[in-house]
Design an enzyme around this catalytic site. Sequence first.
Site, PDB file in Angstrom:
ATOM      1  N   CYS A  41       0.779  -1.243   0.000  1.00  0.00           N
ATOM      2  CA  CYS A  41       0.000   0.000   0.000  1.00  0.00           C
ATOM      3  C   CYS A  41       0.810   1.294   0.000  1.00  0.00           C
ATOM      4  CB  CYS A  41      -0.986   0.044   1.177  1.00  0.00           C
ATOM      5  SG  CYS A  41      -2.293  -1.193   1.079  1.00  0.00           S
ATOM      6  N   ASP A  42       2.132   1.226   0.067  1.00  0.00           N
ATOM      7  CA  ASP A  42       2.915   2.474   0.051  1.00  0.00           C
ATOM      8  C   ASP A  42       4.283   2.234  -0.572  1.00  0.00           C
ATOM      9  OD1 ASP A  42       3.334   5.173   0.436  1.00  0.00           O
ATOM     10  OD2 ASP A  42       4.076   4.940   2.482  1.00  0.00           O
ATOM     11  N   LEU A  43       4.289   1.562  -1.722  1.00  0.00           N
ATOM     12  CA  LEU A  43       5.549   1.290  -2.397  1.00  0.00           C
ATOM     13  C   LEU A  43       6.034   2.552  -3.110  1.00  0.00           C
ATOM     14  CD1 LEU A  43       7.585  -0.941  -3.069  1.00  0.00           C
ATOM     15  CD2 LEU A  43       6.274  -1.378  -5.163  1.00  0.00           C
TER      16      LEU A  43
END
Length: 225
Positions: A41-43
């Site tokens: 979710c936060d690459l």
Amino acid sequence: MLGSDEERRTLNVQQRLNIAIDVACALEYLHHHCETSIVHCDLKPSNVLLDEEMTGHISDFGLVKFLSNEWLDYPTNQSSSIGVRGTIGYCPPEYGVGSEVSTSSDIFSFGILLLEMFIGKRPTDDMFKGDLTLHNFVKIALPERVTEIIDFKLLQMQLNEDATSTHGHSFRNRRNDELIIECLISILEIGIFCSVESPQQRMNIGDVFAQLSSIRNKLLRIQFH
């Protein structure tokens, strides 16, 4: 940290590709080989750490989402109660309409990450306004104008390496240059296919890993010869 300017200045094509493959391998494990599938979710570049051997590792799992089987591949049309996840420029467009997260969400972020690694421009660069995004910028340029958009430091480094690769002689193998450009085009095309707007049209992470690995093998053959 992959996001630092210093690292981007010192990494060549092979090193950047190796890191991209490391990240793809990690995502494949999270998506398909954990007991419960996990979406990061936060690459983004600052969440990819490099160890002493230049191996890429995904970090910061503070926003992870554990998925049930029915939400594994594509987001549903149901409104999400978790709010927007991720970072502007890297989070997929479906988040803007309240869709649930899915593994394809990470694929979008990976595609943007891959483009940034080889173009040298962030998705939030001032040049990207209106309909012009990093995705569109690269898509419009491929394949004919790839050398115009590739990170200049990367091309310069590659040319310098080529110039001294044949027993110190100051000439370059034109065919090798052409093959390297072909590899760069293939890498950017994967980034494009991963970062399309429709989640259903994005590549599967297993295919991403396989294709990037094939490109790496091609680069190794070029260097060997």
